[in-house]
Design a protein around this motif. Structure first.
Motif, PDB file in Angstrom:
ATOM      1  N   CYS A 376       5.377  34.329  14.287  1.00 15.88           N
ATOM      2  CA  CYS A 376       5.723  35.676  14.548  1.00 15.88           C
ATOM      3  C   CYS A 376       4.139  36.770  15.205  1.00 15.88           C
ATOM      4  CB  CYS A 376       6.524  36.720  14.007  1.00 15.88           C
ATOM      5  SG  CYS A 376       6.070  36.824  12.883  1.00 15.88           S
ATOM      6  N   GLY A 377       4.757  37.503  16.548  1.00 11.77           N
ATOM      7  CA  GLY A 377       3.683  38.407  16.371  1.00 11.77           C
ATOM      8  C   GLY A 377       3.440  38.038  17.730  1.00 11.77           C
ATOM      9  N   PRO A 378       1.867  38.991  18.277  1.00  7.36           N
ATOM     10  CA  PRO A 378       1.431  38.562  19.177  1.00  7.36           C
ATOM     11  C   PRO A 378       0.880  37.313  19.606  1.00  7.36           C
ATOM     12  CG  PRO A 378       0.621  40.446  18.579  1.00  7.36           C
ATOM     13  CD  PRO A 378       1.879  40.169  17.380  1.00  7.36           C
ATOM     14  N   GLY A 379       0.770  36.354  20.001  1.00  5.43           N
ATOM     15  CA  GLY A 379       0.211  35.141  19.752  1.00  5.43           C
ATOM     16  C   GLY A 379       0.562  33.942  18.988  1.00  5.43           C
ATOM     17  N   GLY A 380       1.596  34.482  17.685  1.00  9.49           N
ATOM     18  CA  GLY A 380       2.635  33.425  17.408  1.00  9.49           C
ATOM     19  C   GLY A 380       1.569  33.752  15.962  1.00  9.49           C
ATOM     20  N   GLY A 381       0.461  33.865  15.530  1.00 10.45           N
ATOM     21  CA  GLY A 381      -0.618  34.380  14.778  1.00 10.45           C
ATOM     22  C   GLY A 381       0.260  34.451  13.279  1.00 10.45           C
ATOM     23  N   VAL A 382       1.565  34.646  12.834  1.00  2.00           N
ATOM     24  CA  VAL A 382       2.146  35.196  11.482  1.00  2.00           C
ATOM     25  C   VAL A 382       3.445  34.528  11.137  1.00  2.00           C
ATOM     26  CG1 VAL A 382       3.316  36.882  10.001  1.00  2.00           C
ATOM     27  CG2 VAL A 382       1.721  38.138  12.473  1.00  2.00           C
ATOM     28  N   VAL A 383       3.204  33.633   9.945  1.00  2.00           N
ATOM     29  CA  VAL A 383       4.533  33.023   9.433  1.00  2.00           C
ATOM     30  C   VAL A 383       5.193  34.045   8.705  1.00  2.00           C
ATOM     31  CG1 VAL A 383       5.063  31.260   8.187  1.00  2.00           C
ATOM     32  CG2 VAL A 383       2.394  31.225   9.106  1.00  2.00           C
ATOM     33  N   LYS A 384       6.376  33.885   9.288  1.00  2.00           N
ATOM     34  CA  LYS A 384       7.400  34.864   8.970  1.00  2.00           C
ATOM     35  C   LYS A 384       8.403  34.308   7.559  1.00  2.00           C
ATOM     36  CE  LYS A 384      10.357  36.128  11.680  1.00  2.00           C
ATOM     37  NZ  LYS A 384      11.045  36.761  13.234  1.00  2.00           N
ATOM     38  N   LEU A 385       8.641  34.789   6.380  1.00  2.00           N
ATOM     39  CA  LEU A 385       9.571  34.232   5.967  1.00  2.00           C
ATOM     40  C   LEU A 385      10.433  35.764   5.386  1.00  2.00           C
ATOM     41  CD1 LEU A 385       6.280  33.897   4.495  1.00  2.00           C
ATOM     42  CD2 LEU A 385       7.605  33.202   2.561  1.00  2.00           C
ATOM     43  N   LEU A 386      11.618  35.216   5.947  1.00  2.00           N
ATOM     44  CA  LEU A 386      13.011  35.512   6.192  1.00  2.00           C
ATOM     45  C   LEU A 386      13.990  34.585   4.704  1.00  2.00           C
ATOM     46  CD1 LEU A 386      13.585  36.714   9.612  1.00  2.00           C
ATOM     47  CD2 LEU A 386      12.671  38.226   7.322  1.00  2.00           C
ATOM     48  N   PRO A 387      14.373  34.679   3.906  1.00  2.00           N
ATOM     49  CA  PRO A 387      14.347  34.121   2.836  1.00  2.00           C
ATOM     50  C   PRO A 387      16.404  34.985   2.491  1.00  2.00           C
ATOM     51  CG  PRO A 387      13.523  34.993   1.734  1.00  2.00           C
ATOM     52  CD  PRO A 387      12.815  35.386   2.744  1.00  2.00           C
ATOM     53  N   PRO A 388      17.207  34.081   2.018  1.00  2.00           N
ATOM     54  CA  PRO A 388      18.694  35.304   2.443  1.00  2.00           C
ATOM     55  C   PRO A 388      18.094  36.082   0.973  1.00  2.00           C
ATOM     56  CG  PRO A 388      18.725  32.346   2.324  1.00  2.00           C
ATOM     57  CD  PRO A 388      17.430  32.761   2.114  1.00  2.00           C
ATOM     58  N   LEU A 389      18.865  36.717   0.313  1.00  2.00           N
ATOM     59  CA  LEU A 389      19.142  38.362  -0.270  1.00  2.00           C
ATOM     60  C   LEU A 389      18.997  37.512  -1.801  1.00  2.00           C
ATOM     61  CD1 LEU A 389      19.753  41.185   1.556  1.00  2.00           C
ATOM     62  CD2 LEU A 389      18.019  39.995   1.259  1.00  2.00           C
ATOM     63  N   THR A 390      20.368  35.954  -1.713  1.00  2.00           N
ATOM     64  CA  THR A 390      20.717  35.535  -2.849  1.00  2.00           C
ATOM     65  C   THR A 390      19.836  34.455  -2.550  1.00  2.00           C
ATOM     66  OG1 THR A 390      22.274  33.866  -0.940  1.00  2.00           O
ATOM     67  CG2 THR A 390      22.829  36.528  -1.852  1.00  2.00           C
ATOM     68  N   VAL A 391      18.780  34.318  -2.051  1.00  2.00           N
ATOM     69  CA  VAL A 391      18.176  33.573  -2.588  1.00  2.00           C
ATOM     70  C   VAL A 391      17.906  32.785  -4.476  1.00  2.00           C
ATOM     71  CG1 VAL A 391      15.492  34.067  -2.008  1.00  2.00           C
ATOM     72  CG2 VAL A 391      15.664  32.342  -2.489  1.00  2.00           C
ATOM     73  N   SER A 392      17.783  31.934  -4.822  1.00  2.00           N
ATOM     74  CA  SER A 392      17.302  32.297  -6.314  1.00  2.00           C
ATOM     75  C   SER A 392      16.250  32.401  -7.280  1.00  2.00           C
ATOM     76  CB  SER A 392      18.048  30.307  -7.418  1.00  2.00           C
ATOM     77  OG  SER A 392      16.827  29.866  -6.557  1.00  2.00           O
ATOM     78  N   HIS A 393      15.513  32.401  -8.193  1.00  2.00           N
ATOM     79  CA  HIS A 393      13.672  32.930  -8.105  1.00  2.00           C
ATOM     80  C   HIS A 393      13.194  31.122  -7.975  1.00  2.00           C
ATOM     81  CE1 HIS A 393      13.890  36.912  -9.263  1.00  2.00           C
ATOM     82  NE2 HIS A 393      14.660  37.182  -9.901  1.00  2.00           N
ATOM     83  N   GLY A 394      14.400  30.152  -8.886  1.00  2.00           N
ATOM     84  CA  GLY A 394      13.652  29.122  -8.675  1.00  2.00           C
ATOM     85  C   GLY A 394      13.365  28.984  -7.253  1.00  2.00           C
ATOM     86  N   ASP A 395      13.928  28.913  -6.234  1.00  2.47           N
ATOM     87  CA  ASP A 395      14.033  28.569  -4.887  1.00  2.47           C
ATOM     88  C   ASP A 395      12.160  29.285  -3.728  1.00  2.47           C
ATOM     89  OD1 ASP A 395      15.488  26.654  -4.477  1.00  2.47           O
ATOM     90  OD2 ASP A 395      17.052  27.541  -3.464  1.00  2.47           O
ATOM     91  N   LEU A 396      12.169  30.946  -4.770  1.00  8.21           N
ATOM     92  CA  LEU A 396      11.497  31.295  -4.260  1.00  8.21           C
ATOM     93  C   LEU A 396       9.866  30.751  -4.857  1.00  8.21           C
ATOM     94  CD1 LEU A 396      12.622  34.749  -5.239  1.00  8.21           C
ATOM     95  CD2 LEU A 396      12.325  34.647  -2.814  1.00  8.21           C
ATOM     96  N   ASP A 397       9.962  30.445  -6.224  1.00  2.00           N
ATOM     97  CA  ASP A 397       8.458  29.961  -6.463  1.00  2.00           C
ATOM     98  C   ASP A 397       8.339  28.415  -5.635  1.00  2.00           C
ATOM     99  OD1 ASP A 397       7.706  31.817  -7.923  1.00  2.00           O
ATOM    100  OD2 ASP A 397       9.293  31.273  -9.900  1.00  2.00           O
ATOM    101  N   LEU A 398       9.516  27.801  -4.842  1.00  2.00           N
ATOM    102  CA  LEU A 398       9.353  26.605  -5.228  1.00  2.00           C
ATOM    103  C   LEU A 398       8.867  26.484  -3.053  1.00  2.00           C
ATOM    104  CD1 LEU A 398       9.235  23.058  -4.628  1.00  2.00           C
ATOM    105  CD2 LEU A 398      12.116  23.483  -4.296  1.00  2.00           C
ATOM    106  N   ALA A 399       8.829  27.532  -2.869  1.00  2.00           N
ATOM    107  CA  ALA A 399       8.769  27.687  -1.368  1.00  2.00           C
ATOM    108  C   ALA A 399       7.711  28.537  -1.483  1.00  2.00           C
ATOM    109  CB  ALA A 399      10.009  29.149  -0.766  1.00  2.00           C
ATOM    110  N   LEU A 400       7.030  29.634  -2.394  1.00  2.00           N
ATOM    111  CA  LEU A 400       5.381  29.533  -2.554  1.00  2.00           C
ATOM    112  C   LEU A 400       4.627  28.861  -2.918  1.00  2.00           C
ATOM    113  CD1 LEU A 400       6.145  32.532  -4.266  1.00  2.00           C
ATOM    114  CD2 LEU A 400       4.481  33.267  -2.187  1.00  2.00           C
ATOM    115  N   ASP A 401       4.867  27.684  -3.563  1.00  2.00           N
ATOM    116  CA  ASP A 401       4.463  26.332  -3.808  1.00  2.00           C
ATOM    117  C   ASP A 401       4.054  25.453  -2.911  1.00  2.00           C
ATOM    118  OD1 ASP A 401       4.153  26.972  -6.099  1.00  2.00           O
ATOM    119  OD2 ASP A 401       5.434  25.285  -7.318  1.00  2.00           O
ATOM    120  N   ILE A 402       5.167  25.068  -1.373  1.00  2.00           N
ATOM    121  CA  ILE A 402       4.960  24.900  -0.325  1.00  2.00           C
ATOM    122  C   ILE A 402       4.620  25.359   0.472  1.00  2.00           C
ATOM    123  CG2 ILE A 402       6.222  24.293   1.301  1.00  2.00           C
ATOM    124  CD1 ILE A 402       8.762  23.622  -0.184  1.00  2.00           C
TER     125      ILE A 402
END
Length: 415
Positions: A376-402
């Motif tokens: 998103c952003g001008p020129g698409g220069g920002v990687v956006k993270l919009l996980p479900p609010l119900t996301v598990s902590h394990g999936d949050l850490d997996l996403a950060l690793d990826i």
């Protein structure tokens, strides 16, 4: 060539970014027909705050359908409509001391914006509307007129009148300038009907307005009879923690636009909330065949009753957001000199990069590793993270690793 490839219009976008045929989704994950699972940190562009096929909302929906509940009734009074309005009043308005009339403008966020602009001009007798640079409010003509991206506005193919643009805050403007900027705009302080603003710009690049600036903007509008419209289409319904994104700033808008996650289940639905004295519509003056969708009413009401009867979801979203923001900051700090920076609040977060090419490479690398991330952003220069609010902590850490691995891949392979 499949029928999809033959017939789907060239206007499509997300299927180009993620060329997979998806057939099933649960919680924070999408599954392709090839059996591969993808961690979804796109969440329908913020439409699935409670996750895919949330079991609580699915049960309410199935029970309603199985009981032969009314599915379509325009704006006739139904049990589903009454249930929605009761849930709004009891779970959302009353605990926050808010009093709004509810307009059902149509099925999408742009419909909510169109109704807000139309009503603001009708109620004030003024024609000009102020908006902000990098804002995004929808793709219909009225909504396009108040978008802050010139390229998006040009897609209208015609002139978009009676609007003027101001600089957005996020540390680029002085709060003291708001009144002077409005006074210098084409509408001036006496000809401007409304100011429309996002408390945090999602499509604009995860730009977070300072609360002091929002309070100053609200005070200036109030002192000059200018209506303050908050576009909470993407940032509302708990995305930043609180149900409304403006709560932490301590302001009360004249008009609020909601859509995306208001239905709770990904069903089309939009609401325009207006102060009672602004409800000056004549009967049928703003209407549409799908302005009331009973299935969405049912899931929306259930989401409010289940998730907004206490502060558990709000606290969880804030805590998870702090955790992820800290992780993004660590990733950015690992690559000094690359122009990376963390942005956001709650679970609307971003990794700003040097340019759109870099962000696209990161998003593509994440997709290969099974993580869906929009830019998103001008020129698409920002990687956006919009996980479900119900996301598990394990999936949050997996996403950060990826994300970390994807940033490394994108930067190292293109040195």
């Amino acid at each position: 060539m499949t029928s999809t490839e033959r017939l789907d219009s060239e206007v499509r976008s997300y299927s180009r970014r993620w060329p997979v045929v998806f057939d099933r989704a649960v919680g924070s994950r999408l599954h392709g027909v090839d059996g591969r699972s993808y961690l979804d940190f796109f969440a329908g562009a913020g439409t699935l705050n409670y996750g895919h096929n949330n079991p609580v909302l699915k049960r309410a929906l199935l029970d309603y359908v199985e009981s032969d509940g009314i599915t379509h009734a325009l704006d006739m009074w139904t049990v589903a409509r009454e249930g929605l309005l009761e849930a709004l009043e009891e779970r959302i308005f009353a605990p926050r001391g808010l009093v709004y009339k509810v307009v059902f403008p149509g099925p999408a966020g742009a419909n909510a914006v169109e109704a807000a602009l139309k009503l603001a001009r009708k109620a004030t007798g003024r024609k000009w509307v102020a908006h902000f640079g990098d804002a995004f409010h929808g793709m219909t003509l009225g909504a396009l007129s108040v978008n802050g991206n010139p390229a998006i506005r040009r897609s209208a193919g015609t002139s978009l009148l009676d609007r003027f643009q101001l600089p957005y805050d996020d540390d680029r403007a002085d709060v003291a300038d708001v009144e002077a900027l409005l006074a210098a705009g084409e509408g001036g302080l006496t000809g401007t009907a409304a100011v429309i603003v996002e408390t945090m710009q999602g499509e604009g690049g995860i730009n977070v307005a300072r609360f002091a600036w929002l309070r100053k903007l609200a005070a200036v509008c109030r002192s000059h009879g200018i209506l303050l419209i908050i576009d909470d289409i993407q940032m509302g319904c708990g995305r930043v923690g609180s149900f409304f994104s403006f709560e932490d700033a301590g302001i009360e808008p004249d008009i609020v636009c909601l859509s995306k996650s208001i239905s709770g289940y990904g069903l089309p639905m939009a609401l325009t909330l207006v102060r009672p004295e602004l409800d000056v519509w004549r009967s049928a003056e703003h209407n549409g065949t799908f302005r009331g969708f009973s299935l969405a009413f049912v899931t929306a009401a259930e989401a409010m009753r289940h998730y907004w009867s206490d502060d558990e979801l709000e606290r969880s979203a804030r805590d998870k957001g702090k955790h992820v923001l800290g992780g993004i900051r660590q990733i950015a700090a690992s690559y000094p000199g690359e122009g990376l920076a963390a942005r956001g609040r709650g679970l609307a977060l971003g990794l700003a990069t040097a340019d759109g090419t870099t962000a696209d490479r990161i998003s593509a690398a994440a997709f290969k590793r099974g993580l869906l991330l929009e830019t998103c952003g001008p020129g698409g220069g920002v990687v956006k993270l919009l996980p479900p609010l119900t996301v598990s902590h394990g999936d949050l850490d997996l996403a950060l690793d990826i994300l970390d691995a994807s940033v490394k891949s994108a930067l190292v392979t293109h040195v």
